[in-house]
Scaffold this motif. Sequence first.
Motif, PDB file in Angstrom:
ATOM      1  N   CYS A 327     -58.577 -34.965 -81.720  1.00 47.86           N
ATOM      2  CA  CYS A 327     -59.145 -34.893 -80.371  1.00 47.86           C
ATOM      3  C   CYS A 327     -58.970 -36.225 -79.633  1.00 47.86           C
ATOM      4  O   CYS A 327     -59.202 -37.283 -80.193  1.00 47.86           O
ATOM      5  N   CYS A 330     -62.971 -37.595 -79.354  1.00 49.75           N
ATOM      6  CA  CYS A 330     -63.781 -37.999 -80.511  1.00 49.75           C
ATOM      7  C   CYS A 330     -62.931 -38.366 -81.728  1.00 49.75           C
ATOM      8  O   CYS A 330     -63.457 -38.897 -82.705  1.00 49.75           O
ATOM      9  N   CYS A 344     -61.047 -31.294 -78.764  1.00 46.20           N
ATOM     10  CA  CYS A 344     -61.441 -30.343 -79.801  1.00 46.20           C
ATOM     11  C   CYS A 344     -62.442 -29.321 -79.281  1.00 46.20           C
ATOM     12  O   CYS A 344     -62.612 -28.264 -79.861  1.00 46.20           O
ATOM     13  N   CYS A 348     -66.229 -32.271 -75.613  1.00 49.66           N
ATOM     14  CA  CYS A 348     -65.407 -33.483 -75.620  1.00 49.66           C
ATOM     15  C   CYS A 348     -64.604 -33.599 -74.327  1.00 49.66           C
ATOM     16  O   CYS A 348     -64.442 -34.683 -73.777  1.00 49.66           O
TER      17      CYS A 348
HETATM   18 ZN   LIG Z   1     -63.599 -34.014 -79.901  1.00 46.44          ZN
END
Ligand SMILES: [Zn+2]
Length: 364
Positions: A327, A330, A344, A348
């Motif tokens: 991602c 994150c 993801c 996010c």
């Molecule tokens: Zn993420």
Amino acid sequence: MVETKGYEFYWNIHEGGYELVDNTLYEYRGKVTGTPFDKYYADRIFFHTELLARRRQGESTATYVDALPPWLVLKETRVRLRELELIKEGKMPADDLRMPIPRRKGYRPLSDPVLHRKFASLRTEALETEALRFANKYGLLGRAVRLHPVKLVSQTVKGESLYRWRAEIDKMGVLLAIWDWVRKDDAGKLGQIIIWPSPESVVIRFKWKSLKGEYEILPWPEEDFDVEEEDQSDYSSQSSYAYVEDLLDEVLPRPKKPPAWFKPYRRGEVVGPARHYLYSMINYHLREITPSLNPWVGGKVDFRPRALLDALWLMFMLEVNGAIRTCFYCGGPFEPTRKDNIYCSKNCKRMAHYYTQQKRGGKP
Ligand SMILES: [Zn+2]
């Protein structure tokens, strides 16, 4: 499904766990390749080729960081050394020596596709605790050296320097931070560190610091910059400043005589040269991954990392190459449902947009 097919790797963890010993108990007496510095320099980790990839010269040789105490060793080491001393002093019968039984459990590091990101986010301010926690869960990195007890003659043990951990965490943390800009095509950020002093040369030049497992890449200031006389001899100093310079000179062929396969980058281009630098740095660390015939799968060829550290760089390579997707916000692993998915989760994505807006000074 994470695409780690074609790579096979088992690693062992000592079930009893690990502990630290310093140079009051053990010392390294073997050879050191390269320059034998007596303290750690965070600004040298990107320059020393011996730190970029270990040369296979046998167990008795190590790089200077491997020779610096303290070292991670098997947990019973200190107790056992004390018992050996007591026996030698005649205060304990030799029969009472409690020889530890090595209990090892194996696992497959490649089944955790973001283990390299977990490693790179260890908080170096608390390195003793963090390295022990990581080692107890995932094992040593595979860069242990043979240590001799300071007082006794025999009974060497294998230990892995915390400075080796520090150097590897910092290197991977810095390169992941640069990779995060490269994969976002962030020419604005990369333009601060990729510099073209003349049409014939391109250099990468930056400072970096780490705080709580986060790495920040900063532009190298134009004015004369005095490196703060921060004590970098401590493996857990609060933050580290260092710079890298002119590395692209080594990496990129001189445009005056470009080989046929090389398409020179246009002057001012920053993402391409940054990517090139990143690739070459990762490539340095892939030298301990070798093909081998797998006797259990009809002679299929597997690529095998030699040790955990090599597997971590392999995972970084797989992320850069797109086999492992993480991602953009994150850093967690995810399964893209569309090719252009970069986050993801919706959360996010929202958070990433929120921060972009904030930086632009607009309302979130
Ligand atoms: Zn993420």
